[in-house]
Design a protein around this motif. Sequence first.
Motif, short mmCIF file in Angstrom:
data_model
loop_
_atom_site.label_atom_id
_atom_site.label_comp_id
_atom_site.label_asym_id
_atom_site.label_seq_id
_atom_site.Cartn_x
_atom_site.Cartn_y
_atom_site.Cartn_z
N ASP A 1 0.85 -1.19 0.00
CA ASP A 1 0.00 0.00 0.00
C ASP A 1 0.89 1.24 0.00
OD1 ASP A 1 -1.90 1.95 0.26
OD2 ASP A 1 -2.49 1.42 2.31
N LEU A 2 0.91 1.96 -1.11
CA LEU A 2 1.74 3.15 -1.24
C LEU A 2 0.96 4.44 -0.98
CD1 LEU A 2 3.70 2.16 -4.50
CD2 LEU A 2 4.33 1.75 -2.10
N ASP A 3 -0.27 4.30 -0.56
CA ASP A 3 -1.12 5.45 -0.22
C ASP A 3 -1.21 6.44 -1.37
OD1 ASP A 3 -2.79 6.90 1.43
OD2 ASP A 3 -1.16 8.01 2.41
N THR B 1 12.87 7.15 6.66
CA THR B 1 12.93 8.57 6.29
C THR B 1 12.58 8.76 4.83
OG1 THR B 1 14.63 8.99 7.97
CG2 THR B 1 14.40 10.62 6.21
N TRP B 2 13.18 7.96 3.98
CA TRP B 2 12.97 8.05 2.54
C TRP B 2 11.51 7.80 2.19
CZ3 TRP B 2 16.20 4.62 -1.37
CH2 TRP B 2 16.02 5.12 -2.67
N PHE B 3 10.88 6.86 2.87
CA PHE B 3 9.50 6.51 2.57
C PHE B 3 8.50 7.38 3.34
CE2 PHE B 3 5.78 3.56 2.65
CZ PHE B 3 5.60 3.47 1.29
N GLY B 4 8.96 8.43 3.95
CA GLY B 4 8.09 9.28 4.74
C GLY B 4 6.92 9.83 3.93
N PRO B 5 5.75 9.96 4.53
CA PRO B 5 4.56 10.40 3.79
C PRO B 5 4.70 11.78 3.17
CG PRO B 5 4.15 10.38 6.17
CD PRO B 5 5.45 9.66 5.95
N ILE B 6 5.49 12.64 3.78
CA ILE B 6 5.64 13.99 3.23
C ILE B 6 6.34 13.96 1.88
CG2 ILE B 6 7.84 14.45 4.41
CD1 ILE B 6 6.89 17.34 4.76
N TYR B 7 7.27 13.01 1.71
CA TYR B 7 7.99 12.91 0.44
C TYR B 7 7.15 12.21 -0.61
CZ TYR B 7 11.90 14.19 3.41
OH TYR B 7 12.71 14.84 4.31
N ARG B 8 6.39 11.20 -0.19
CA ARG B 8 5.54 10.51 -1.16
C ARG B 8 4.42 11.42 -1.67
NH1 ARG B 8 3.03 6.30 1.86
NH2 ARG B 8 4.18 6.90 3.72
N ALA C 1 9.62 11.16 -8.54
CA ALA C 1 9.16 10.40 -7.37
C ALA C 1 10.28 10.14 -6.37
CB ALA C 1 8.51 9.10 -7.84
N GLU C 2 10.57 8.86 -6.11
CA GLU C 2 11.52 8.51 -5.05
C GLU C 2 12.95 8.98 -5.34
OE1 GLU C 2 12.23 5.56 -8.09
OE2 GLU C 2 10.41 6.45 -7.27
N THR C 3 13.30 9.15 -6.62
CA THR C 3 14.66 9.60 -6.94
C THR C 3 14.88 11.05 -6.51
OG1 THR C 3 14.80 8.08 -8.82
CG2 THR C 3 16.33 9.94 -8.80
N HIS C 4 13.94 11.92 -6.84
CA HIS C 4 14.06 13.32 -6.42
C HIS C 4 13.86 13.47 -4.92
CE1 HIS C 4 13.32 15.23 -10.66
NE2 HIS C 4 14.53 14.71 -10.51
N ALA C 5 13.05 12.60 -4.32
CA ALA C 5 12.92 12.63 -2.87
C ALA C 5 14.25 12.29 -2.22
CB ALA C 5 11.85 11.63 -2.42
N GLY D 1 4.00 3.85 -8.43
CA GLY D 1 4.45 2.49 -8.19
C GLY D 1 5.95 2.35 -8.02
N SER D 2 6.72 3.32 -8.52
CA SER D 2 8.18 3.24 -8.40
C SER D 2 8.64 3.28 -6.95
CB SER D 2 8.84 4.38 -9.19
OG SER D 2 8.39 5.65 -8.72
N TRP D 3 7.79 3.78 -6.04
CA TRP D 3 8.12 3.79 -4.63
C TRP D 3 8.19 2.37 -4.05
CZ3 TRP D 3 9.80 7.54 -1.44
CH2 TRP D 3 9.64 8.87 -1.84
N THR D 4 7.70 1.40 -4.80
CA THR D 4 7.74 0.02 -4.32
C THR D 4 9.17 -0.40 -3.98
OG1 THR D 4 5.82 -0.52 -5.71
CG2 THR D 4 7.12 -2.37 -4.89
#
Length: 326
Positions: A124-126, A235-242, A249-253, A130-133
């Motif tokens: 569940d990525l909220d 930290t990386w998966f924090g909701p503020i970054y998502r 997505a996750e790369t710029h975060a 999908g790249s956050w997987t």
Amino acid sequence: MHFAYPPRKASNPRPYLPRTSRLPGLRRSRLKVIALAGLAFLALVYLVARPSGGRHGAAGRRPPSGSPPAVVVTVLDEKLYSTGYLDAVRENRVQYAEKHGMLPGCAGAVGGYKAFFANVGDYDLDGAPGSWTSVVAMRHALTTFPDCRYVWFLDQNAFIMNPKLKIEDHVMKASKLDGLMKKEFPVVPPDSIIKTFSHLKGKDVDVVFTQDKDGLSTGSFVLRNGEWAKFFLETWFGPIYRAYNFQKAETHALEHIVQWHPTVLAKLAIVDQDVINAYSKKTNGVEYKDGDIAVRLAECAAVGPEACEAEAQSFVQQWRKAFRNS
């Protein structure tokens, strides 16, 4: 009827009564001594139980044993790529793990490498892309293999080409990292004012990334297991970054975190691309050459999955031949 806040209590306060000394001075003194003793006891408990500040966290907690020494993590998109292509990716990771099936000096298959696969849609990525997987899959792998020493994330558009190279020696060995990592180097090219630490030693590095022409690359990176790794992934998966809706997505975060959080930068090393992340074409980075540990088909995804599958054919033949001869 619903209230936004609880209704107020009746506004009839008791009349003010001045405090009176109900306890003799001696009894108050004894209570004070007991209270101070209690505080001292709680402080002692805190000092014993608090995290030690070391790499592996809480004092007395057993550090990872290094079994398996490394886990290769790959996220697959079964809706995007054909079964044949993904089977080749799985085969590549599994065979690499089997090539390193035991630690030197160990009897049996103790300490063998492991391959870990996740699928887009497993978590569940909220509402995040999908790249956050990839970030969650890394966290899942650490939970599944809590005693592993390293986790190597490798994109589904990549193949391990040199089965003889081991992550713990080729990348993460302290003496090797001392010579590989770039010091006083812009974190985000070409001219980021935030640079890698000049005094960082290989033994203190917990995560290794590479860069291409666009910035930090998240397609192939190595993370050392421990309490810091868990902190980093959380930290990386924090909701503020998502929720921020970064363009990549996750790369710029990740680039944001590295530049604004010294606790992350203090454990990060950047190495040349061909160490773990050579590209099939030199348009956007360093081109793969024979002997490199892996090759990534970095540009085909922008064209479409069919382009990746077509480009992969020659590399699949190469790695299978290399694995047979190793």
